[in-house]
Design an enzyme around this catalytic site. Structure first.
Site, PDB file in Angstrom:
ATOM      1  N   VAL A 153       0.815  -1.193   0.149  1.00  0.00           N
ATOM      2  CA  VAL A 153       0.067   0.134   0.130  1.00  0.00           C
ATOM      3  C   VAL A 153       0.913   1.222   0.133  1.00  0.00           C
ATOM      4  O   VAL A 153       2.031   1.222   0.529  1.00  0.00           O
ATOM      5  CB  VAL A 153      -0.972   0.113   1.459  1.00  0.00           C
ATOM      6  CG1 VAL A 153      -2.037  -1.103   1.132  1.00  0.00           C
ATOM      7  CG2 VAL A 153      -0.224  -0.170   2.517  1.00  0.00           C
ATOM      8  N   SER A 154       0.594   2.196  -0.705  1.00  0.00           N
ATOM      9  CA  SER A 154       1.219   3.572  -0.585  1.00  0.00           C
ATOM     10  C   SER A 154       0.961   4.232   0.840  1.00  0.00           C
ATOM     11  O   SER A 154      -0.103   3.788   1.463  1.00  0.00           O
ATOM     12  CB  SER A 154       0.781   4.529  -1.768  1.00  0.00           C
ATOM     13  OG  SER A 154      -0.561   4.829  -1.451  1.00  0.00           O
ATOM     14  N   SER A 155       1.837   5.305   1.004  1.00  0.00           N
ATOM     15  CA  SER A 155       1.473   5.991   2.387  1.00  0.00           C
ATOM     16  C   SER A 155       0.164   6.702   2.312  1.00  0.00           C
ATOM     17  O   SER A 155      -0.456   6.741   3.366  1.00  0.00           O
ATOM     18  CB  SER A 155       2.514   6.879   2.506  1.00  0.00           C
ATOM     19  OG  SER A 155       3.796   6.410   2.495  1.00  0.00           O
ATOM     20  N   GLU A 190      -2.506   5.521   0.748  1.00  0.00           N
ATOM     21  CA  GLU A 190      -3.737   4.658   1.032  1.00  0.00           C
ATOM     22  C   GLU A 190      -3.613   4.391   2.674  1.00  0.00           C
ATOM     23  O   GLU A 190      -4.797   4.015   3.050  1.00  0.00           O
ATOM     24  CB  GLU A 190      -3.380   3.195   0.323  1.00  0.00           C
ATOM     25  CG  GLU A 190      -3.774   3.910  -1.451  1.00  0.00           C
ATOM     26  CD  GLU A 190      -3.271   2.575  -2.371  1.00  0.00           C
ATOM     27  OE1 GLU A 190      -3.817   2.543  -3.276  1.00  0.00           O
ATOM     28  OE2 GLU A 190      -2.329   1.877  -1.928  1.00  0.00           O
ATOM     29  N   GLN A 191      -2.491   4.197   3.061  1.00  0.00           N
ATOM     30  CA  GLN A 191      -2.370   3.544   4.486  1.00  0.00           C
ATOM     31  C   GLN A 191      -3.067   4.852   5.288  1.00  0.00           C
ATOM     32  O   GLN A 191      -3.724   4.481   6.530  1.00  0.00           O
ATOM     33  CB  GLN A 191      -1.073   3.486   4.881  1.00  0.00           C
ATOM     34  CG  GLN A 191      -0.658   2.774   6.116  1.00  0.00           C
ATOM     35  CD  GLN A 191      -1.229   1.676   6.490  1.00  0.00           C
ATOM     36  OE1 GLN A 191      -1.903   1.064   5.525  1.00  0.00           O
ATOM     37  NE2 GLN A 191      -0.780   0.910   7.448  1.00  0.00           N
TER      38      GLN A 191
END
Length: 486
Positions: free
Chosen positions: A8-10, A12-13
């Protein structure tokens, strides 16, 4: 192993703190042996620690299948996806994407993935076409590109840059880039040499070497040229009043053959007249024939290996006669001494004036090689046991399995083929052992000081230096360091 990869990208997180947990839960339900995870942008997956660990396991042959929820979890770049799939295919690893219904262990999955690759390749081709059309449009409009020193771009045309650029402390005179460029050209036509030109121009403008904590010693680059850059600038058609295209059509920094350049003549005010351009071309051609700048010829044992410890530039050979007056008076042979000096001292761009004798440099190189040879000899005295190659062990195991089977002509043919393969691999191991023995003999010879004094011809010594030495660093009239390739 069957390994799952979750990413996951930052962003999305931050939007959904359970996004990574949801991915991992779905992947674990696929009965994987291990889950590797990353919190990183998909466009930078090659730098992600988890992705690098996954690729290392693949290259080590420890992975049979990779499972992801979607292909964009593996990478968001189509070109990166193609490179990754080439690695997986080379190591026999299958890729399964749960949401995309892709399984490269099946024919349908491979077809689906190939379709994605074809679409990516078409998009790259379209991008190249757009770039070519754009350049063609600029050439049709005769738009100036990348103005060289002395010019600036105005209304898509080259114009002389006459705005004040610097002020000389000596007489408080203002100099523009165009005026400085003309001074370079006039000095070259007078000195008729690239290096002599720089030697005159640098002190005139006060170009000195200064030290930076971050980059180390280097010279200011406001108006400084290296010899090769000055040669390229001096022969630029833009200085003659012409537009020039396709000088770097191959897409790298290496220039194309001038015969392939597209020249549009007389588009702006020139700095160099046609007569001066012909004279410059003639001077440069004659200097090359006289083994001047750019000559690849090696004259001495350490030619091309000596570098300055202050500015890290190459050092050039100098020579002088130790008994010139006495030899003229008495008619005895002259004693020639050879030295190396930083090339930038000749143009006053480096403060390292002190020269180092060729004999001292050779002695330092030989001492470094003897010391290194002694270390290698100690290592050779206690060689590590060489394990039998895995492929050879597998062939022996296959042969043993076939020997336990009942007689069959097909089995006998297979046994004969395996025996031939084993014999060939054993022969290769024998050759490798012999090469190691010859290498040990060479190491012993290099460690012997008498070998360097009596056992070598000058051309043999020169070849050994070129093969074994990377750099010789000199500073303050002494050898600072000898860097070896072995």
């Amino acid at each position: 192993m069957k390994i799952a990869y979750a990413r996951v990208s930052s962003r999305e997180q931050s939007e959904n703190s359970h996004a990574l947990e949801q991915q991992i839960a779905r992947l674990e339900s696929s009965q994987v042996d291990r889950v590797i995870q990353d919190v990183e942008s998909g466009s930078k997956n090659s730098k992600s620690p988890g992705f690098r660990e996954l690729m290392d396991l693949v290259k080590e042959g420890k992975v049979a299948e990779i499972v992801v929820t979607r292909l964009d979890r593996l990478t968001r770049s189509l070109s990166s996806l193609q490179k990754t799939m080439e690695i997986l295919k080379a190591h026999g690893v299958a890729l399964v994407s749960l949401d995309d219904s892709i399984d490269t262990s099946t024919a349908a999955g491979v077809f689906h993935l190939n379709m994605l690759g074809a679409l990516a390749e078409m998009e790259v081709g379209r991008l190249s076409e757009r770039v070519r059309h754009g350049w063609s449009h600029l050439r049709d409009r005769r738009v100036a590109m990348n103005p060289p020193f002395g010019y600036r771009k105005e209304n898509d045309q080259h114009v002389l840059d006459t705005t004040p650029f610097l002020c000389l402390i000596s007489d408080r005179s203002e100099w523009s880039r165009a005026k400085i460029s003309r001074y370079y050209i006039d000095t070259f036509l007078q000195e008729r040499s690239i290096r002599l030109t720089l030697r005159v121009v640098y002190p005139h403008f006060g170009i000195q070497v200064y030290r930076s904590r971050r980059r180390g010693p280097h010279a200011t680059r406001l108006i400084r040229f290296s010899p090769s850059a000055f040669n390229e600038w001096l022969t630029n058609p833009v200085l003659q009043g012409h537009l020039s295209y396709r000088r770097n059509a191959s897409g790298n920094r290496k220039r194309e053959d001038p015969k392939t350049w597209q020249i549009i003549p007389n588009t702006h005010e020139p700095l160099i007249t046609a007569e001066e351009a012909a004279m410059i071309k003639q001077i440069l051609s004659r200097n090359r024939q006289a083994k001047g700048f750019g000559s690849p010829k090696r004259r001495h044992s350490v030619s091309g290996l000596v570098f300055c410890g202050e500015c890290r530039s190459a050092c050039y050979h100098q020579s002088g006669c130790q008994n010139y007056a006495r030899s003229k008076r008495l008619g005895i042979p002259q004693i020639i001494r050879r030295y190396y000096q930083c090339k930038n001292w000749r143009s006053r761009a480096c403060p390292q004036k002190a020269m180092v004798s060729l004999d001292i440099i050779e002695e330092a190189v030989i001492a470094a090689l003897i010391s290194r040879a002694e270390d290698l000899a100690k290592m050779a005295d206690t060689p590590a046991p060489t394990p039998e190659p895995l492929a050879l062990r597998e062939l022996r195991s296959q042969l043993a399995d076939l020997n336990r089977m009942a007689y069959n002509p097909a089995i006998e043919n297979a046994k004969a083929q395996i025996k031939n393969q084993i014999a060939g691999m054993e022969l290769d191991l024998t050759h490798t052992t012999q090469e190691s023995s010859r290498l040990g003999q060479l190491i012993s010879a290099l460690a012997d000081p008498d070998f360097w004094k009596e056992g070598l011809e000058p051309n043999e010594k020169s070849q050994l230096f070129q093969d074994l030495v990377s750099q010789v660093i000199i500073k303050d009239g002494a050898v600072l360091e000898v860097k070896l390739k072995v």
